[in-house]
Write a protein that holds these residues in place. Structure first.
Motif, PDB file in Angstrom:
ATOM      1  N   VAL A 178       0.849  -1.200   0.000  1.00  0.00           N
ATOM      2  CA  VAL A 178       0.000   0.000   0.000  1.00  0.00           C
ATOM      3  C   VAL A 178       0.885   1.251   0.000  1.00  0.00           C
ATOM      4  N   GLU A 181       0.593   4.702   5.661  1.00  0.00           N
ATOM      5  CA  GLU A 181       0.518   3.980   6.948  1.00  0.00           C
ATOM      6  C   GLU A 181      -0.941   3.733   7.331  1.00  0.00           C
ATOM      7  N   LYS A 183      -3.402   3.126   5.335  1.00  0.00           N
ATOM      8  CA  LYS A 183      -3.888   1.962   4.588  1.00  0.00           C
ATOM      9  C   LYS A 183      -3.249   0.674   5.107  1.00  0.00           C
ATOM     10  N   ALA A 184      -1.981   0.777   5.507  1.00  0.00           N
ATOM     11  CA  ALA A 184      -1.301  -0.403   6.063  1.00  0.00           C
ATOM     12  C   ALA A 184      -2.024  -0.875   7.325  1.00  0.00           C
ATOM     13  N   ASN A 185      -2.358   0.077   8.202  1.00  0.00           N
ATOM     14  CA  ASN A 185      -3.074  -0.278   9.428  1.00  0.00           C
ATOM     15  C   ASN A 185      -4.424  -0.887   9.121  1.00  0.00           C
ATOM     16  N   ALA A 196       1.695  -5.719   6.019  1.00  0.00           N
ATOM     17  CA  ALA A 196       1.566  -4.673   4.999  1.00  0.00           C
ATOM     18  C   ALA A 196       2.936  -4.071   4.753  1.00  0.00           C
ATOM     19  N   ASN A 198       4.524  -0.578   3.034  1.00  0.00           N
ATOM     20  CA  ASN A 198       4.279   0.718   2.411  1.00  0.00           C
ATOM     21  C   ASN A 198       5.352   0.918   1.337  1.00  0.00           C
TER      22      ASN A 198
END
Ligand SMILES: NC(=O)c1ccc[n+]([C@@H]2O[C@H](COP(=O)([O-])OP(=O)(O)OC[C@H]3O[C@@H](n4cnc5c(N)ncnc54)[C@H](OP(=O)(O)O)[C@@H]3O)[C@@H](O)[C@H]2O)c1
Length: 332
Positions: A178, A181, A183-185, A196, A198
């Protein structure tokens, strides 16, 4: 009297952000219906990265470009507001390729009734292009096997988020790539991805080594970009690469060079591109595959709603900036 507002494509993009000069907004009278026709008022319109391809002049693709002067192409959900058609009545909820317009008259070809008791946003986010693409690409082309490691790029997007959740439900180790951060979470903590990455951060190769310690068996490609080469170098023998999209290249005049073919032979890889129009005749079977995962509560989604027809123009740029958080939809 109600009039139709439509947005026509009048120039083709030549790179860089999409701007209003490419389009004209027109108002037209709505013609009287002939026998066998219906009038549809569109309520929600889907925005999709495929639109960049449809605006390009390339005639050697899977679908012809939108002709200059024509209404911009898109799918959507609306309701029948007048009908002279035996199979449609006023109030029916319908779906199909509606285009960037508020109203349109049709003979009903390519227009299907929506009977699922779900909001338009959920239908467009799961049971329309995103879910169908994820199902075809992952389950039918990628053929995931329990215990394998899959990496999905564009993993917080409408297609990638469903791919990752389907893969998780099938028992794979799922890594999502992704661009933020946040979106990662979301993909790890809300959707249940195992990890994930980044792609804007440092040490991408070290992160791949950590999360894919046993190599990568399945690579679901939505974006392209520099991480592509690093992923390719970590593919296992007999790995599969499903090429769904390459958004990093959509606004470029010249596509990026792909990874070396040496790994294709050394690792005996299978690489398969696909586009959904080839599979539209299989939609009932795809929905049958996807629905049990949804019914079991294994597929979450989020929708990013823009308001008003003209918001579609600037909205397209959110795909490039990563500003869309979930399925991009215009509410009319
Ligand atoms: N083959 C088919 O039939 C088919 C059908 C549907 C969709 N697709 C393709 O599938 C892909 C995903 O579509 P979608 O509708 O689910 O869109 P999406 O993933 O919801 O939105 C696109 C995302 O791409 C990421 N992105 C943009 N530029 C990037 C770059 N340079 N490098 C890496 N990531 C970048 C952004 O997320 P970040 O914030 O994470 O960067 C952005 O949010 C697209 O390539 C689309 O064309 C193919």
């Amino acid at each position: 009297m109600t009039r139709n507002t439509a947005i026509n494509l009048i120039q083709r993009p030549t790179g860089g952000p999409i701007n209003a000069k490419l389009f004209e907004v027109v108002q037209t009278d709505i013609p009287a219906l002939s026998e066998g026709e219906l009038l549809v008022k569109q309520n929600h319109m889907s925005l999709d990265p495929a639109m960049f391809g449809w605006m390009s002049p390339d005639t050697n693709s899977y679908i012809p470009p939108v002709a200059l002067g024509d209404v911009m192409r898109s799918s959507g959900i609306g309701e029948v507001v007048e009908s002279n058609h035996p199979n449609f009545k006023i109030g029916d909820r319908v779906m199909g390729m509606m285009g960037w317009r508020t109203h349109f008259v049709t003979n009903g070809r390519g227009i299907n009734k929506v009977t699922a008791p779900l909001p338009d946003e959920a239908v467009l986010s799961i049971f329309a292009l995103p879910g169908l693409t994820a199902t075809q690409g992952l389950l039918n082309i990628g053929k995931p096997k329990k215990g394998e490691t899959i990496i999905v790029t564009g993993a917080a997007g409408s297609v990638g988020s469903i791919v990752g959740q389907l893969a998780k439900a099938e028992g794979l180790n799922v890594i999502g790539v992704v661009g933020s951060e946040e979106k990662a979470n979301w993909i790890v903590n809300e959707l249940g991805f195992d990890a994930a990455i980044n792609y804007k951060s440092e040490d991408l190769d070290a992160q791949l080594a950590k999360h894919a310690a046993n190599g990568i068996d399945l690579y679901f490609e939505n974006t392209g970009g520099p991480i592509q080469h690093l992923i390719f170098d970590r593919m296992n023998a007999h790995g599969r690469v499903v090429v769904c999209g390459l958004i990093a290249d959509y606004s470029k005049q010249v596509a990026s060079p792909g990874p070396s073919w040496m790994n294709v032979i050394k690792r005996r890889l299978t690489i398969q591109g696909f586009t959904m129009p080839d599979h539209f005749h299989e939609v009932p079977a795809l929905l049958e595959q996807l629905t049990p995962y949804v019914m079991a509560g294994k597929i979450k989604h989020r929708t990013h709603v823009l308001n008003g027809l003209e918001s579609a123009i600037g909205g397209l740029n959110l795909f490039f900036s990563g500003g869309n958080k979930g399925k991009l939809i215009v509410k009319l």
